[in-house]
Scaffold this motif. Structure first.
Motif, PDB file in Angstrom:
ATOM      1  N   LEU A 112       0.859  -1.183   0.000  1.00  0.00           N
ATOM      2  CA  LEU A 112       0.000   0.000   0.000  1.00  0.00           C
ATOM      3  C   LEU A 112       0.897   1.234   0.000  1.00  0.00           C
ATOM      4  CD1 LEU A 112      -3.138   0.344   0.244  1.00  0.00           C
ATOM      5  CD2 LEU A 112      -2.765   0.805   2.662  1.00  0.00           C
ATOM      6  N   ASP A 113       0.729   2.095  -1.003  1.00  0.00           N
ATOM      7  CA  ASP A 113       1.599   3.275  -1.043  1.00  0.00           C
ATOM      8  C   ASP A 113       0.958   4.445  -0.286  1.00  0.00           C
ATOM      9  OD1 ASP A 113       0.073   5.014  -2.697  1.00  0.00           O
ATOM     10  OD2 ASP A 113       0.960   4.210  -4.524  1.00  0.00           O
ATOM     11  N   THR A 114       1.734   5.517  -0.126  1.00  0.00           N
ATOM     12  CA  THR A 114       1.279   6.632   0.723  1.00  0.00           C
ATOM     13  C   THR A 114       0.100   7.385   0.119  1.00  0.00           C
ATOM     14  OG1 THR A 114       2.957   7.995  -0.323  1.00  0.00           O
ATOM     15  CG2 THR A 114       3.481   7.094   1.836  1.00  0.00           C
ATOM     16  N   GLY A 133       4.110  -0.059   5.791  1.00  0.00           N
ATOM     17  CA  GLY A 133       5.424  -0.691   5.608  1.00  0.00           C
ATOM     18  C   GLY A 133       5.963  -0.516   4.199  1.00  0.00           C
ATOM     19  N   ILE A 134       5.102  -0.123   3.264  1.00  0.00           N
ATOM     20  CA  ILE A 134       5.414   0.136   1.852  1.00  0.00           C
ATOM     21  C   ILE A 134       5.757  -1.149   1.078  1.00  0.00           C
ATOM     22  CG2 ILE A 134       6.860   1.438   0.212  1.00  0.00           C
ATOM     23  CD1 ILE A 134       4.974   3.246   1.810  1.00  0.00           C
ATOM     24  N   GLN A 135       6.903  -1.760   1.363  1.00  0.00           N
ATOM     25  CA  GLN A 135       7.297  -2.994   0.669  1.00  0.00           C
ATOM     26  C   GLN A 135       8.072  -3.876   1.647  1.00  0.00           C
ATOM     27  OE1 GLN A 135       6.060  -3.841  -2.255  1.00  0.00           O
ATOM     28  NE2 GLN A 135       7.261  -2.990  -3.934  1.00  0.00           N
ATOM     29  N   LEU A 161       6.212   4.830  -5.789  1.00  0.00           N
ATOM     30  CA  LEU A 161       6.092   4.887  -4.329  1.00  0.00           C
ATOM     31  C   LEU A 161       6.117   3.494  -3.691  1.00  0.00           C
ATOM     32  CD1 LEU A 161       3.598   7.824  -3.844  1.00  0.00           C
ATOM     33  CD2 LEU A 161       6.058   7.803  -3.455  1.00  0.00           C
ATOM     34  N   LEU A 162       6.300   2.480  -4.536  1.00  0.00           N
ATOM     35  CA  LEU A 162       6.574   1.123  -4.037  1.00  0.00           C
ATOM     36  C   LEU A 162       7.927   0.696  -4.602  1.00  0.00           C
ATOM     37  CD1 LEU A 162       3.090  -0.633  -4.578  1.00  0.00           C
ATOM     38  CD2 LEU A 162       4.023   0.269  -2.437  1.00  0.00           C
ATOM     39  N   PRO A 163       8.990   1.287  -4.094  1.00  0.00           N
ATOM     40  CA  PRO A 163      10.302   1.063  -4.702  1.00  0.00           C
ATOM     41  C   PRO A 163      10.842  -0.345  -4.461  1.00  0.00           C
ATOM     42  CG  PRO A 163      10.501   2.491  -2.780  1.00  0.00           C
ATOM     43  CD  PRO A 163       9.042   2.213  -2.956  1.00  0.00           C
ATOM     44  N   THR A 179      15.419   4.144   1.546  1.00  0.00           N
ATOM     45  CA  THR A 179      14.504   4.311   0.408  1.00  0.00           C
ATOM     46  C   THR A 179      13.053   4.109   0.845  1.00  0.00           C
ATOM     47  OG1 THR A 179      16.243   3.525  -1.068  1.00  0.00           O
ATOM     48  CG2 THR A 179      14.005   3.516  -1.935  1.00  0.00           C
ATOM     49  N   MET A 180      12.820   3.119   1.690  1.00  0.00           N
ATOM     50  CA  MET A 180      11.451   2.885   2.180  1.00  0.00           C
ATOM     51  C   MET A 180      10.956   4.091   2.990  1.00  0.00           C
ATOM     52  SD  MET A 180      10.346   0.138   0.994  1.00  0.00           S
ATOM     53  CE  MET A 180      11.404  -0.568  -0.249  1.00  0.00           C
TER      54      MET A 180
END
Ligand SMILES: [Zn+2]
Length: 414
Positions: A112-114, A133-135, A161-163, A179-180
């Motif tokens: 889930l991205d910001t 947590g992003i990824q 935004l999900l690097p 990066t996260m």
């Protein structure tokens, strides 16, 4: 504006004995007071909501979810079966439905991205408070390294935004943690073992990341003010996670195999987020290797939870929903009761204890003066039957930050 809910039985999330004929006074977005109705007062012009015969509990918290994951099928996992826009709208629906089941806070363990968090905060869509947590940070070959069985990496959804979250070596790990955080991570989600649904060859007892790499990950995360939630089922990878000092063990199915593990968690206050619900789903998986893993871990998982209770390891409820559990996330509370928690313990695992796991205990998780007014009015008492939390018709009223998020009282049989 002052709003007062009166007449219900109050379960405030602290473990205190339920208060019959209670009142919860909400001033703006905060709880001004909560307790026996006769002991509280409020201004004459307050809006009084009579919820006699109901139970008030704190807004529920899922400490481990994947709101943007909609299935375990390969095409879905690789983002091939529908436009990204459709998938995003599907995610928005899941966010709304989950809030409508009384989940006012969710920690998302990746995917889930910001943008979703911003959309909720701006009022574009309804949804829970999000801790992102992003990824999933993992090494090459770990669960964050998404490669199809054919060996292709062609198809991951492109979202800046999900690097990339694959990292190797201490320097590489530090880079990915930074990066996260740049991409909006509130927590660092990592994995030191495979899982039930991982590819053949990377199962629950197979390790990922060296101790040196995990020490770099934890040090960097903490330096940036982020906790570390670590997917770790068993074997040497579980050991590495604990020695490196992660803040929560997610899944932890084989914690029973090494008595030192749970003792260390009790001593250091490391949270255990068992996520029983996802394994109920995996036990029925179409993939034989997933099914076999989920069956093999089951008795260890229950033994781990019972030993954790004996030792006083803090437990937080997390579903690992994403393609299986939404929006009946409270199924996890039922599974925790099946595993040996009392209904009160299960409720606290989904409120106060989860809030502590997320470092949000000063804001949410209990109904005490000064907390955000996140609460649920339930038709029925979850201490008598935890399953009432699975029935949408019984989740009559949900307040998030004092605002009415859901009101089903008109439909309810009163
Ligand atoms: Zn997860």
């Amino acid at each position: 504006m002052i709003r007062v809910l009166t007449g219900a039985t109050l379960i405030d999330g602290t473990g205190a004995v339920p208060v019959p004929d209670a009142a919860v006074v909400v001033d703006g977005d905060r709880v001004a007071a909560a307790g026996a109705r006769g002991a509280l007062s409020w201004p004459d012009d307050a809006e009084v909501i009579d919820v006699r015969g109901r139970t008030i509990i704190p807004g529920l918290i899922d400490a481990h979810d994947h709101m943007a994951a909609h299935g375990y099928g390969l095409a879905t996992r690789l983002g091939l079966d529908e436009p990204a826009s459709t998938a995003h709208l599907r995610t928005a629906r899941v966010l709304a439905d989950t809030l409508a089941m009384g989940y006012t806070t969710v920690r998302d363990g990746g995917g889930l991205d910001t943008g979703f968090k911003a959309a909720i905060e701006q009022g574009l869509i309804p949804g829970p408070r999000l801790v992102l947590g992003i990824q999933i940070v993992s090494p090459t070959g770990g669960i964050g390294d998404r490669v199809s069985p054919s060996g292709h990496t062609c198809c991951a959804v492109y979202d800046p935004l999900l690097p990339n979250s694959v990292a190797n070596g201490a320097d590489g790990v530090r880079d990915v943690v930074r990066t996260m955080v740049r991409a909006g991570a509130d927590v660092i989600k990592t994995a030191t073992t495979g899982g039930a649904s991982s590819r053949p060859g990377h199962g629950p007892l197979d390790p990922a990341f060296s101790l040196e790499e995990m020490r770099a990950l934890v040090t960097e995360s903490h330096a940036l003010g982020r906790r570390v939630m670590c997917h770790a089922l068993g074997g040497p990878g579980l050991d590495v996670a604990l020695v490196a000092g992660v803040d929560s063990i997610e899944h932890g199915c084989y914690l029973d195999e090494n008595p030192e593990h749970l003792r260390r968690m009790a001593g250091e206050g490391i949270f255990f987020v068992p996520t029983l619900l996802v394994y109920v789903y995996h036990r029925e998986s179409a993939s034989p290797h997933v099914r076999a893993r989920a069956h093999d871990l089951q008795k260890h998982h229950v033994a781990s939870i019972q030993r954790a209770l004996e030792l006083g390891v803090p437990i937080a409820a997390g579903t690992d929903a994403g393609g299986h559990g939404h929006p009946k996330n409270a199924g996890e509370l039922r599974r925790l009761v099946d595993a040996g928690l009392t209904p009160m313990q299960a409720l606290r695992a989904g409120t106060q204890w989860a809030a502590r796991c997320l470092a949000l205990e000063r804001e949410v998780g209990t109904l005490e003066k000064g907390r955000l007014a996140d609460l649920v009015v339930v038709h029925g008492n979850p201490l008598d039957d935890i399953e009432v939390l699975l029935d949408p018709a019984r989740i009559e009223l949900v307040l998030k930050g004092g605002a009415v998020a859901v009101d089903r009282r008109a439909q309810a049989a009163r």
